[in-house]
Design an enzyme around this catalytic site. Structure first.
Site, PDB file in Angstrom:
ATOM      1  N   GLY A 211     -50.434  -6.686 -59.495  1.00  0.00           N
ATOM      2  CA  GLY A 211     -49.435  -7.646 -59.980  1.00  0.00           C
ATOM      3  C   GLY A 211     -48.120  -6.955 -60.150  1.00  0.00           C
ATOM      4  O   GLY A 211     -47.659  -6.451 -61.035  1.00  0.00           O
ATOM      5  N   THR A 212     -47.449  -6.924 -59.323  1.00  0.00           N
ATOM      6  CA  THR A 212     -46.475  -5.864 -59.127  1.00  0.00           C
ATOM      7  C   THR A 212     -45.108  -6.424 -58.744  1.00  0.00           C
ATOM      8  O   THR A 212     -45.024  -7.423 -58.070  1.00  0.00           O
ATOM      9  CB  THR A 212     -46.981  -4.937 -57.991  1.00  0.00           C
ATOM     10  OG1 THR A 212     -48.287  -4.501 -58.322  1.00  0.00           O
ATOM     11  CG2 THR A 212     -46.069  -3.759 -57.782  1.00  0.00           C
TER      12      THR A 212
END
Length: 536
Positions: free
Chosen positions: A354-355
């Site tokens: 989740g970047t």
């Protein structure tokens, strides 16, 4: 580098942005504008990267936070520098202690997979070494958005709601209460267009700014993290935070058709992209929309991934070297396995011996490729009371098999998914690039680089082009815009092709290329999210 700026079909949604004085490309317009504002105040590309990154912890909390990790590639005065700001496992944790709590594998959420956060240290270290403005000035835009609020953008709102609906079913313990108090204060996810604010987040950012992150690692914030972790059975302690320092590392590269493609060395997975490109450079790939091109790309990526998953971990613990994994001999051996049919990959034996992502550039020639993440969206689900700090869950990638290369050990860094990329040619910067999104990242890196170098697509076209993603065995997902006849031909070669009608997770990328003669900047941003470029 020259690009085709005509009306390419893959660039139909957006056009490449062109500017001269500075550029910021990221997944959220408010964060991009914050970085640009810092440039206009006299900051450089490094200051802009920090401002954008800090802002993203506020305006895109579904993907990153203060309690995550970060990596950076920084081009300054003709030299590329690498920063690894990923944190290790707590010193008091062990495989036996995790198993004693009833786990046969590392859990996804809660305090057990929490490792030492590296994000605040990355900001402070980058600012100290390369920044022009004080950190207190650079973090002002993020503090303002946290304190006064901002309206929720479309993709952000969608992802927030998906996470809330999932978390309300699985987060049952008291340790998760603060996540709901912080990110769902009205008993629901905020709606698109609704103004959301987090005063605790603002106070934490202000403390980090005023102390150059000392409060997070050795002060009041460290105390709060320690107290909460101890109260709920976690292993992270103030001593772990106090001992942490980010590491300056030498970036690694392969030469791909005359261009040097750079990544952060392990424990990051950037080496996967480099191994795949090292295999692919032995093929002559003239046409992008070709069954053979896609087949070879997929096969090379599969081989690179299984090798990395076997050998990549904390570099101090690796049984083989980066040089072995990137050697021409190893690439030749792996390339020889690629035939006409899809294979089920097995790890090879290297020769002995989740970047959120953002890119920035300024008018002086400085450029930054920066990535930070909590992992799997919001991370562990743990928010430290009164701080807005959402802690990451990077420890989930550790193995509880003591014989595994990436086995959990006290003070060890795990295999890490987030990777910034950088491209140079003849020792001159072409620019930063990245594609965020878990194990899609090295696959996105390879596809974007090949779109650029092999198929001469401009930055926006290189990003907009439909993507594929290998997951395991012979399983490959493709986007709805992927050519149907090529998908069918790949299936005939044995690939198990699935069209991701729900949108899938094909990464979110950003690119800034710089013309080495004129200094003009060319940017592309992600059409799969709320991507934006701010430039002047």
């Amino acid at each position: 580098m020259s690009f085709d700026y005509l009306n390419h079909p893959y660039a139909s949604q957006k056009v490449t942005t062109i500017a001269k004085n500075g550029m910021v490309a990221t997944s959220q317009p408010l964060a991009a504008q914050a970085g640009l504002d810092i440039l206009k105040k006299g900051g450089n590309a490094i200051d802009a990267a920090i401002a954008t990154a800090a802002c993203l912890t506020v305006v895109e909390p579904t993907s990153n936070g203060i309690g995550g990790d970060a990596f950076a590639l920084v081009w300054v005065k003709g030299e590329l520098h690498g920063l690894n700001s990923s944190g290790p496992a707590p010193k008091s944790i062990s495989i036996d202690k995790v198993k004693e709590q009833g786990h046969t594998s590392m859990p996804t959420h809660g305090l057990l997979p929490v490792t030492v956060p590296g994000v605040p240290a990355a900001w402070a270290e980058l600012s100290k070494r390369f920044g022009k403005l004080p950190l207190s000035e650079v973090l002002k835009p993020a503090i303002d958005y946290a304190e006064n609020g901002y309206p929720i953008s479309p993709i952000l709102g969608k992802n927030w709601k998906v996470s809330f609906n999932r978390f309300k079913e699985i987060f049952q313990g008291d340790e998760y209460k603060n996540w709901f108090d912080t990110f769902a204060p009205n008993g629901r996810a905020p709606e698109i267009g609704e103004v959301w604010r987090s005063p605790d987040h603002a106070s934490t950012l202000r403390s980090i700014a005023e102390t150059n992150a000392e409060s997070f690692y050795r002060g009041e914030l460290a105390d709060k993290i320690d107290q909460f972790s101890n109260a709920y059975g976690g292993f992270l302690r103030k001593e772990d935070l106090a001992d942490y320092q980010p590491e300056w590392v030498d970036p690694i590269k392969v030469n791909y058709r005359g261009y040097d493609v750079w990544e952060i060395p392990p424990n990051g997975q950037g080496i996967v992209a480099l191994m795949a490109l090292n295999i692919l450079k032995g093929f002559e790939l003239k046409e992008k929309e070709s069954v053979e091109t896609y087949h070879k790309q997929i096969e090379a990526m599969k081989l690179a991934f299984v090798d990395a998953k076997k050998y990549v971990t904390d570099p101090k613990k690796m049984s083989v070297s980066v040089e072995q994994l990137l050697s021409d001999q190893f690439a030749d051996d792996r390339r020889s396995l690629i035939g006409d049919e899809a294979l089920t990959p097995e790890p090879g034996t290297p020769p002995s011996g989740g970047t959120v992502y953002l890119a920035t550039a300024d008018g002086e020639g400085n450029m930054v490729s920066f990535i930070q993440s909590n992992y799997m969206g919001f991370g562990s689900g743990i928010v430290i009371p009164g701080t807005g700090i959402a802690l990451q869950n990077r420890g989930h990638d550790f193995s509880l098999d003591s014989d595994h290369e990436n086995a959990l050990e006290p003070g060890k860094k795990t295999y890490h998914t987030i990777i910034p990329g950088f491209l140079t040619k003849d020792n001159e910067a072409v620019g930063p690039f990245g594609v965020m999104g878990g194990y899609m990242q090295p696959q996105g890196h390879a596809q974007v680089i090949m779109n650029t170098i092999d198929f001469h697509l401009n930055p926006q076209a290189a990003l907009d082009s439909p993507r594929w993603q290998w997951s395991e065995g012979k399983k490959v997902s493709v986007e709805p815009g992927f050519s149907p006849h090529i998908a069918q031909a790949l299936a005939r070669k044995g690939h198990q092709i699935q069209i991701a009608l729900d949108g899938g997770s094909f990464g979110r990328g950003q690119i800034i290329w710089r013309d080495s003669v004129s200094g003009v900047l060319y940017g592309g941003t992600e059409s799969r999210t709320d991507g934006a470029i701010a430039a002047w």
